[in-house]
Design a protein around this motif. Sequence first.
Motif, mmCIF file in Angstrom:
data_model
loop_
_atom_site.group_PDB
_atom_site.id
_atom_site.type_symbol
_atom_site.label_atom_id
_atom_site.label_comp_id
_atom_site.label_asym_id
_atom_site.label_seq_id
_atom_site.Cartn_x
_atom_site.Cartn_y
_atom_site.Cartn_z
ATOM 1 N N GLY A 100 0.795 -1.214 0.000
ATOM 2 C CA GLY A 100 0.000 0.000 0.000
ATOM 3 C C GLY A 100 0.826 1.261 0.000
ATOM 4 O O GLY A 100 0.281 2.370 -0.074
ATOM 5 N N THR A 101 2.164 1.116 0.092
ATOM 6 C CA THR A 101 3.066 2.267 0.047
ATOM 7 C C THR A 101 3.933 2.160 -1.208
ATOM 8 O O THR A 101 3.899 1.180 -1.933
ATOM 9 N N GLY A 102 4.740 3.177 -1.459
ATOM 10 C CA GLY A 102 5.514 3.247 -2.687
ATOM 11 C C GLY A 102 6.684 2.282 -2.728
ATOM 12 O O GLY A 102 7.421 2.141 -1.739
ATOM 13 N N TRP A 103 6.848 1.639 -3.870
ATOM 14 C CA TRP A 103 7.990 0.750 -4.126
ATOM 15 C C TRP A 103 9.258 1.594 -4.202
ATOM 16 O O TRP A 103 9.283 2.648 -4.842
ATOM 17 N N VAL A 104 10.329 1.161 -3.549
ATOM 18 C CA VAL A 104 11.574 1.923 -3.510
ATOM 19 C C VAL A 104 12.451 1.565 -4.709
ATOM 20 O O VAL A 104 12.712 0.388 -4.972
ATOM 21 N N VAL A 105 12.884 2.590 -5.437
ATOM 22 C CA VAL A 105 13.809 2.439 -6.558
ATOM 23 C C VAL A 105 15.018 3.323 -6.295
ATOM 24 O O VAL A 105 15.055 4.057 -5.299
ATOM 25 N N ARG A 106 15.997 3.270 -7.190
ATOM 26 C CA ARG A 106 17.206 4.069 -6.963
ATOM 27 C C ARG A 106 17.524 4.961 -8.154
ATOM 28 O O ARG A 106 17.416 4.537 -9.310
ATOM 29 N N ALA A 107 17.952 6.167 -7.828
ATOM 30 C CA ALA A 107 18.378 7.137 -8.838
ATOM 31 C C ALA A 107 19.897 7.231 -8.812
ATOM 32 O O ALA A 107 20.503 7.334 -7.740
ATOM 33 N N PHE A 108 20.493 7.196 -9.996
ATOM 34 C CA PHE A 108 21.942 7.304 -10.150
ATOM 35 C C PHE A 108 22.251 8.578 -10.935
ATOM 36 O O PHE A 108 21.901 8.684 -12.120
ATOM 37 N N PHE A 109 22.881 9.542 -10.288
ATOM 38 C CA PHE A 109 23.327 10.779 -10.934
ATOM 39 C C PHE A 109 24.847 10.715 -11.039
ATOM 40 O O PHE A 109 25.523 10.578 -10.017
ATOM 41 N N ASN A 110 25.382 10.823 -12.255
ATOM 42 C CA ASN A 110 26.842 10.801 -12.370
ATOM 43 C C ASN A 110 27.393 12.207 -12.191
ATOM 44 O O ASN A 110 26.999 13.143 -12.891
ATOM 45 N N LEU A 111 28.310 12.356 -11.246
ATOM 46 C CA LEU A 111 28.840 13.674 -10.903
ATOM 47 C C LEU A 111 30.098 14.011 -11.685
ATOM 48 O O LEU A 111 30.279 15.157 -12.112
ATOM 49 N N THR A 112 30.992 13.039 -11.838
ATOM 50 C CA THR A 112 32.186 13.263 -12.650
ATOM 51 C C THR A 112 31.891 12.868 -14.095
ATOM 52 O O THR A 112 30.904 12.193 -14.378
ATOM 53 N N ASP A 113 32.741 13.316 -15.002
ATOM 54 C CA ASP A 113 32.506 13.059 -16.425
ATOM 55 C C ASP A 113 33.214 11.770 -16.827
ATOM 56 O O ASP A 113 34.427 11.758 -17.021
ATOM 57 N N ASP A 114 32.436 10.696 -16.921
ATOM 58 C CA ASP A 114 32.997 9.367 -17.190
ATOM 59 C C ASP A 114 32.287 8.742 -18.398
ATOM 60 O O ASP A 114 31.635 7.689 -18.275
ATOM 61 N N PRO A 115 32.388 9.375 -19.571
ATOM 62 C CA PRO A 115 31.613 8.899 -20.725
ATOM 63 C C PRO A 115 31.991 7.511 -21.201
ATOM 64 O O PRO A 115 31.193 6.846 -21.880
ATOM 65 N N ASP A 116 33.201 7.052 -20.854
ATOM 66 C CA ASP A 116 33.611 5.701 -21.253
ATOM 67 C C ASP A 116 33.210 4.648 -20.223
ATOM 68 O O ASP A 116 33.318 3.447 -20.495
ATOM 69 N N SER A 117 32.770 5.090 -19.050
ATOM 70 C CA SER A 117 32.340 4.154 -18.011
ATOM 71 C C SER A 117 30.881 3.771 -18.235
ATOM 72 O O SER A 117 30.103 4.548 -18.801
ATOM 73 N N LEU A 118 30.520 2.569 -17.765
ATOM 74 C CA LEU A 118 29.213 2.021 -18.117
ATOM 75 C C LEU A 118 28.506 1.466 -16.882
ATOM 76 O O LEU A 118 29.108 0.746 -16.075
ATOM 77 N N LEU A 119 27.226 1.814 -16.760
ATOM 78 C CA LEU A 119 26.356 1.162 -15.797
ATOM 79 C C LEU A 119 25.863 -0.129 -16.441
ATOM 80 O O LEU A 119 25.233 -0.110 -17.500
#
Length: 257
Positions: free
Chosen positions: A130-149
């Motif tokens: 009856g309450t909200g399902w918990v999910v996760r937000a990922f914000f990338n702070l440094t510039d890592d365009p070659d790195s992959l989630l």
Amino acid sequence: MTPGHITVPALAETGYVVLDRYDQARDPVEWHDLEYTGWRSSGVTRFAPLTSYAGEIECNGFWNHTPPRADKDGVWIPSQVARAPNLTRRAQEAGAGVGRCRVIELQPNTYDDAVYNLHQDDNNRLNPEGTGWVVRAFFNLTDDPDSLLLLRRDRFDPSTELRIPLPAGSRVIVDTQRFWHAVWHRGDRPRYGLITSWESGPELAAYIREHHGVARVDSVPLDAATIEHAQRELHRRLEERRQAVAALGAAYVTPDA
């Protein structure tokens, strides 16, 4: 997800959404000012919590405290908020309930390492229906365009893997109980990211719409030989760990009198 929880329609199809990037270069570099603590995740990591169970600098799951509770209603840590008001604002900007929130510092690693460290989160332990399902937000702070989630539906099946690049300002929201996940950080210095547990509901749904969340993105291609090597290494390391645990257990066996 369970039928008894409030969910976000945008996450129903694939379990993730990628939002518009924001201009991270305009934000202050607050993550260097935070207090970090060791906490094992995926790879060689440290964490700087902005919230915790009781407002102390620690990263344990809220269910590992007394009384235990779900990963919701995180208590903001005054000393960390004072050092990082902009990161605090980022964590609050969806208007959704915040559970655990912290900055991760990840050292460079290999694809083999990332695949071995794939893990699922347990965000919704003790989360009442009856309450909200918990999910996760990922914000990338440094510039890592070659790195992959890396997101895998099946830990041992690379055909289920999605690889999402992580330039500065990238924002990805993931139901991390549906995915095995880790970051392959291809860089020569630490990667920093803001990870926030958000409660699903109309506020989060509106935030995703406002920032044009898309539920399908192209996976960054990777050659078959690299993938095959990582799979072999995954099974080798798991077997090595199994044998080490078995040997440790055997060492504590007391012979019959």
